[in-house]
Design a protein around this motif. Structure first.
Motif: not given
Ligand SMILES: Cc1cc2nc3c(=O)[nH]c(=O)nc-3n(C[C@H](O)[C@H](O)[C@H](O)COP(=O)(O)OP(=O)(O)OC[C@H]3O[C@@H](n4cnc5c(N)ncnc54)[C@H](O)[C@@H]3O)c2cc1C
Length: 315
Positions: A115-116, A133, A152-153, A232, A234, A252-253
């Motif tokens: 988690d960033d 979160h 954040t978005s 964010d 990863h 989410f990526g």
């Protein structure tokens, strides 16, 4: 065929997913080696919630118990990070960060995500305590309190709607959500969610380092007891990079594709937990690990019969 593998299965990651897979495979009389770097995602939280039969447990105690259970069925553990995975004629080689090469017939990738957080002063130090979160994990503990939702978005808007379920005192810190149109503002206002469009520059804390609120770009201050925000994500999957596995592109990526049984696009590699499913909490990761463990065993059962038949045919 000569069996040159160290073990039947290497599991990467000893979190909820990896330990559940290890338990299933140990109970299936499979030789299992678990490699782990001891940084489970929820290590920042003192208690876990939303886990039937384990509500309120310290994540460290939970994982220690899970490891002891898997060890009782013969699973071996090693503190080591996977750096690369390569195909061999009959299985897979895992190279660790210290250069050791270990061979297995199958691999279960269960190394989770990183988690960033946004680089705001005072934010990261409260992660898992007063910077949160997931309301299903922590919402009950802060119910009715003064809650901020730090966008954040544009997905922060969804978070603001959700968090309203746990408190009537919600401030949506919306600077990074993009422009809020009139209809959305009206909907949020209808349930008393306050929109604060000024940019947050700092999370403020008292002498005991407890959260007191957020400082805004013009020096203003909003008093809060806790903040919900989205990190964010990863996936920790760099060691699979050379294998070109199919991926799912999600909001989410980009995540390795795994089906309901944990099968990836590589026939000898399975994946479970957050590495393939960013939405998975602890119980969902456990169920994915349990499923992957049992499916890997079935896959090996099938291979064992095929190899035995081949040997008879060749004799
Ligand atoms: C602050 C916080 C609090 C949370 N609270 C809750 C809660 O209350 N309830 C709930 O249900 N969920 C909670 N979650 C979510 C929960 O942490 C995850 O769902 C769960 O940890 C996912 O399990 P996993 O096994 O996929 O990954 P993890 O638990 O993250 O385990 C992955 C393991 O793989 C290891 N690893 C990483 N890279 C490598 C590598 N290259 N080689 C070898 N090992 C590696 C890591 O060190 C780690 O031990 C929380 C998350 C956060 C961030």
């Amino acid at each position: 065929m000569e069996n040159t593998h160290e073990v039947d299965v290497i599991i990467l990651g000893a979190g909820a997913a990896g330990l559940s897979a290890a338990q299933m495979l140990g109970r299936s009389l499979r030789s299992v080696l678990v490699l782990d770097t001891a940084s489970p995602r929820n290590r920042f939280a003192a208690h876990m919630h939303g886990i039937l039969g384990g509500d309120g447990l310290d994540p460290r105690d939970f994982l220690a118990r899970g490891r002891a259970e898997a060890e009782a069925y013969g699973a071996q553990f090693r503190t080591a990070g996977a750096a690369a995975v390569a195909e061999t004629a009959t299985g897979l080689d895992v190279t660790t960060t210290d250069g050791t090469v270990l061979a297995a017939r199958r691999l279960i990738a269960a190394t989770g995500v990183r988690d960033d957080l946004p680089p705001l002063p005072g934010l990261a130090e409260g992660w898992g305590r007063d910077v949160l979160h997931c309301p299903y994990c922590h919402g009950w503990e802060v119910r009715g309190q003064r809650l901020g939702v730090l966008a954040t978005s544009p997905m922060g808007l969804h978070h603001a709607h959700l968090i309203r379920q746990w408190s009537a005192d919600v401030v949506f810190l919306s600077a990074d959500a993009g422009p809020i149109d009139e209809t959305v503002a009206r909907t949020l206002g209808a349930r008393d969610v306050v929109i604060e469009p000024r940019r947050v520059v700092e999370v403020t804390r008292n002498d005991a380092r407890a959260l007191t609120g957020v400082r805004l770009e013009d020096g203003g201050h909003v008093e809060l007891d806790a903040i919900f925000t989205a990190a964010d994500l990863h996936p920790n999957d760099g060691y699979l990079a050379g294998l070109d596995l199919e991926r799912d592109e999600m909001p989410f990526g980009s995540f390795i594709h795994a089906d309901f049984a944990g099968r990836t696009s590589h026939p000898r590699i399975f994946a479970a937990g957050n590495i393939a499913n960013p939405m998975a909490n602890v119980p969902i990761s456990m169920s994915a690990g349990t499923m992957a463990g049992s499916m890997v065993n079935m896959d090996l059962v099938t291979e064992d019969f095929a190899l035995a038949t081949e040997r008879i045919d060749a004799a």
